[in-house]
Design an enzyme around this catalytic site. Sequence first.
Site, PDB file in Angstrom:
ATOM      1  N   THR A 208       0.833  -1.203   0.000  1.00 15.21           N
ATOM      2  CA  THR A 208       0.000   0.000   0.000  1.00 15.21           C
ATOM      3  C   THR A 208       0.863   1.246   0.000  1.00 15.21           C
ATOM      4  OG1 THR A 208      -0.090   0.080   2.430  1.00 15.21           O
ATOM      5  CG2 THR A 208      -1.823  -1.172   1.305  1.00 15.21           C
ATOM      6  N   GLU A 261      -4.384   4.494   3.782  1.00 16.38           N
ATOM      7  CA  GLU A 261      -3.448   3.781   2.916  1.00 16.38           C
ATOM      8  C   GLU A 261      -4.235   3.166   1.769  1.00 16.38           C
ATOM      9  OE1 GLU A 261      -1.482   0.766   5.210  1.00 16.38           O
ATOM     10  OE2 GLU A 261      -3.259   0.389   6.426  1.00 16.38           O
TER      11      GLU A 261
END
Length: 315
Positions: A208, A261
């Site tokens: 991420t 994220e």
Amino acid sequence: MEIIEVTGKPPYNKEPLTMVIGKFDGIHKGHEAILRTARQYMDKENDTLAVMTFSDNPLWVIKQDPNFKRKITRDIDKFDLLERFGFERFYRILFTKEYARTTAETFVLEHLSQLNVKRIIVGEGFRFGSGATSSTDALIGLCKQLKIDVIVVPSIKESGTKISSRHIRALIEDGLLEPAHSLLGRPFTITGKVVHGQKMGRKLGFPTINLGEIDEYVEPKPGVYLGVVGIHQNDVITEYYHVLISAGYRPTVKGEGYLVEAHLLNFSGDLYDKTVSVSFLRFMREEVNFNGLDALIEQMEQDKQDALQLIGQNE
């Protein structure tokens, strides 16, 4: 966009101005009606288009109401949106408890008189002066003394409800992205720089990007979202990718603080230190404290499949 910081009286100006005044958090559809009205006058008169607004929401400064500390759009986002409407100047008033005592008369007859304002455009619910006790009628009366025209733009409603920044913030905080988009006229978007994190997503098989510099934004409801990320190159977005967004506190991995994220679908590469804009499109599920990492990984895989199905890219 010329940005002028104002700590009391604005600096003297001789250019003729068509000015809009308001907080303009979100630049939503109601705000756009005000901006379009101002643009119409600029097209006729060839004035410089200007915005006057506050550095912070008065309800945060005066009452420390945390609901008004965060914003739908930071000033840097506003500049881009306002420039699209042809605005060239941005007067940003440093709003303090001291400035809050400025009376309506002082604001118009001493502050605005410094500027060569030909007309002012405000929304129907505009209030100003100490305690926000003065209405558009007071503005019209005071501006008449300076031969400034005042145009009041009627409130815009959707489904019978007045469009307001307060309502949009509440929708975002509740994870109701679709109705928020409808009132904004575009997706809710946050812009930040990709920063190094704990790389937990990479360890779990779902790398991420972590966004920094986003503390000013309204926090969407903790959970998983489908979204789109735009990657900036020299202040211009050059690439877009669908993303799976995790927003919240990451209880399964004992996260600290609220974090946004995003896992980019169909992408590989390094985006550290890049500026990106993440748009929240759809709330998919609540944040869950899973019983171990295996259960988390299984759900993340399901989230990815659900996201791919929603964008028509089933694996």
